[in-house]
Scaffold this motif. Sequence first.
Motif, PDB file in Angstrom:
ATOM      1  N   TYR A 159      -2.096  16.052  17.616  1.00 16.47           N
ATOM      2  CA  TYR A 159      -2.996  15.260  16.987  1.00 16.47           C
ATOM      3  C   TYR A 159      -2.658  14.593  15.656  1.00 16.47           C
ATOM      4  O   TYR A 159      -2.851  13.567  15.342  1.00 16.47           O
ATOM      5  N   VAL A 160      -2.022  15.625  14.932  1.00 19.77           N
ATOM      6  CA  VAL A 160      -1.421  15.072  13.704  1.00 19.77           C
ATOM      7  C   VAL A 160      -0.337  13.868  13.892  1.00 19.77           C
ATOM      8  O   VAL A 160      -0.293  12.855  13.214  1.00 19.77           O
ATOM      9  N   ASP A 161       0.536  14.034  14.968  1.00 22.17           N
ATOM     10  CA  ASP A 161       1.461  12.886  15.234  1.00 22.17           C
ATOM     11  C   ASP A 161       0.736  11.627  15.744  1.00 22.17           C
ATOM     12  O   ASP A 161       1.206  10.569  15.227  1.00 22.17           O
ATOM     13  N   ALA A 162      -0.449  11.831  16.293  1.00 22.95           N
ATOM     14  CA  ALA A 162      -1.166  10.520  16.720  1.00 22.95           C
ATOM     15  C   ALA A 162      -1.668   9.911  15.652  1.00 22.95           C
ATOM     16  O   ALA A 162      -1.812   8.761  15.603  1.00 22.95           O
ATOM     17  N   ALA A 163      -2.366  10.740  14.798  1.00 21.78           N
ATOM     18  CA  ALA A 163      -2.777   9.938  13.381  1.00 21.78           C
ATOM     19  C   ALA A 163      -1.874   9.251  12.499  1.00 21.78           C
ATOM     20  O   ALA A 163      -1.975   8.232  12.171  1.00 21.78           O
ATOM     21  N   THR A 164      -0.618  10.032  12.644  1.00 20.72           N
ATOM     22  CA  THR A 164       0.582   9.539  11.671  1.00 20.72           C
ATOM     23  C   THR A 164       1.063   8.285  12.428  1.00 20.72           C
ATOM     24  O   THR A 164       1.155   7.172  11.861  1.00 20.72           O
ATOM     25  N   ALA A 165       0.955   8.251  13.653  1.00 22.77           N
ATOM     26  CA  ALA A 165       1.397   7.091  14.464  1.00 22.77           C
ATOM     27  C   ALA A 165       0.559   5.963  14.161  1.00 22.77           C
ATOM     28  O   ALA A 165       0.992   4.591  14.123  1.00 22.77           O
ATOM     29  N   ALA A 166      -0.613   6.288  14.374  1.00 26.78           N
ATOM     30  CA  ALA A 166      -1.675   5.179  14.185  1.00 26.78           C
ATOM     31  C   ALA A 166      -1.669   4.598  12.943  1.00 26.78           C
ATOM     32  O   ALA A 166      -1.460   3.428  12.704  1.00 26.78           O
ATOM     33  N   LEU A 167      -1.579   5.240  11.745  1.00 19.50           N
ATOM     34  CA  LEU A 167      -1.222   4.709  10.408  1.00 19.50           C
ATOM     35  C   LEU A 167      -0.047   3.846  10.302  1.00 19.50           C
ATOM     36  O   LEU A 167      -0.040   2.703   9.847  1.00 19.50           O
ATOM     37  N   GLN A 168       1.090   4.406  10.629  1.00 25.25           N
ATOM     38  CA  GLN A 168       2.270   3.669  10.905  1.00 25.25           C
ATOM     39  C   GLN A 168       2.106   2.211  11.451  1.00 25.25           C
ATOM     40  O   GLN A 168       2.670   1.252  11.232  1.00 25.25           O
ATOM     41  N   GLN A 169       1.588   2.287  12.805  1.00 21.93           N
ATOM     42  CA  GLN A 169       1.339   1.005  13.657  1.00 21.93           C
ATOM     43  C   GLN A 169       0.654  -0.078  12.900  1.00 21.93           C
ATOM     44  O   GLN A 169       0.725  -1.272  13.279  1.00 21.93           O
ATOM     45  N   CYS A 170      -0.092   0.224  11.863  1.00 22.90           N
ATOM     46  CA  CYS A 170      -0.965  -0.424  11.109  1.00 22.90           C
ATOM     47  C   CYS A 170      -0.290  -1.457  10.163  1.00 22.90           C
ATOM     48  O   CYS A 170      -0.610  -2.399   9.495  1.00 22.90           O
ATOM     49  N   LEU A 171       1.172  -0.655   9.668  1.00 25.45           N
ATOM     50  CA  LEU A 171       1.565  -1.139   8.394  1.00 25.45           C
ATOM     51  C   LEU A 171       2.708  -2.338   8.944  1.00 25.45           C
ATOM     52  O   LEU A 171       3.118  -2.522   9.875  1.00 25.45           O
ATOM     53  N   PRO A 172       2.785  -3.164   7.941  1.00 21.93           N
ATOM     54  CA  PRO A 172       2.354  -3.249   6.408  1.00 21.93           C
ATOM     55  C   PRO A 172       0.919  -3.923   6.602  1.00 21.93           C
ATOM     56  O   PRO A 172       0.799  -4.688   7.480  1.00 21.93           O
ATOM     57  N   LEU A 173       0.197  -3.448   5.830  1.00 25.67           N
ATOM     58  CA  LEU A 173      -1.173  -3.976   5.511  1.00 25.67           C
ATOM     59  C   LEU A 173      -1.080  -5.023   4.473  1.00 25.67           C
ATOM     60  O   LEU A 173       0.049  -5.193   3.704  1.00 25.67           O
ATOM     61  N   SER A 174      -1.981  -6.269   4.755  1.00 28.42           N
ATOM     62  CA  SER A 174      -1.698  -7.381   3.505  1.00 28.42           C
ATOM     63  C   SER A 174      -2.752  -7.297   2.760  1.00 28.42           C
ATOM     64  O   SER A 174      -4.122  -7.463   3.103  1.00 28.42           O
ATOM     65  N   PHE A 175      -2.562  -6.933   1.584  1.00 24.31           N
ATOM     66  CA  PHE A 175      -3.458  -6.562   0.489  1.00 24.31           C
ATOM     67  C   PHE A 175      -3.838  -8.108  -0.233  1.00 24.31           C
ATOM     68  O   PHE A 175      -2.921  -8.931  -0.481  1.00 24.31           O
TER      69      PHE A 175
END
Length: 121
Positions: free
Chosen positions: A83-99
Amino acid sequence: MKGTALSAGFVALAAMPCQSNAASLNTMNDVGAALQACWTPPANSENSSVTLSFSFRRDGTLIGPPKPTAIKVNGDAKARQAYVDAATAALQQCLPLSFSPALAQGIAGNIFTLRFNSPKQ
């Protein structure tokens, strides 16, 4: 902005595509929604959640790896780690964000937390 918690009640956004290449994000609510849009909970993980702590650079990448700060997952250590790995992967897949320039100016180095939830049964 130190210790800012991002909104995490965006279960309906899980079906949306990741927004890392979308228009600039202007608010922390936009950031939370963009990150939640990349989240797909693991199968058979009802009523589970993990909170990750992380910091951004101005360019929308992370400063170091995200750290789990709270884990609520039914099952053994393997299920929790998946579960932790899935959340971490989701975060990484979104990057980089455009601020947006204004958000980028104030976001760098601040610590944020985001809770990744599975649907309740």
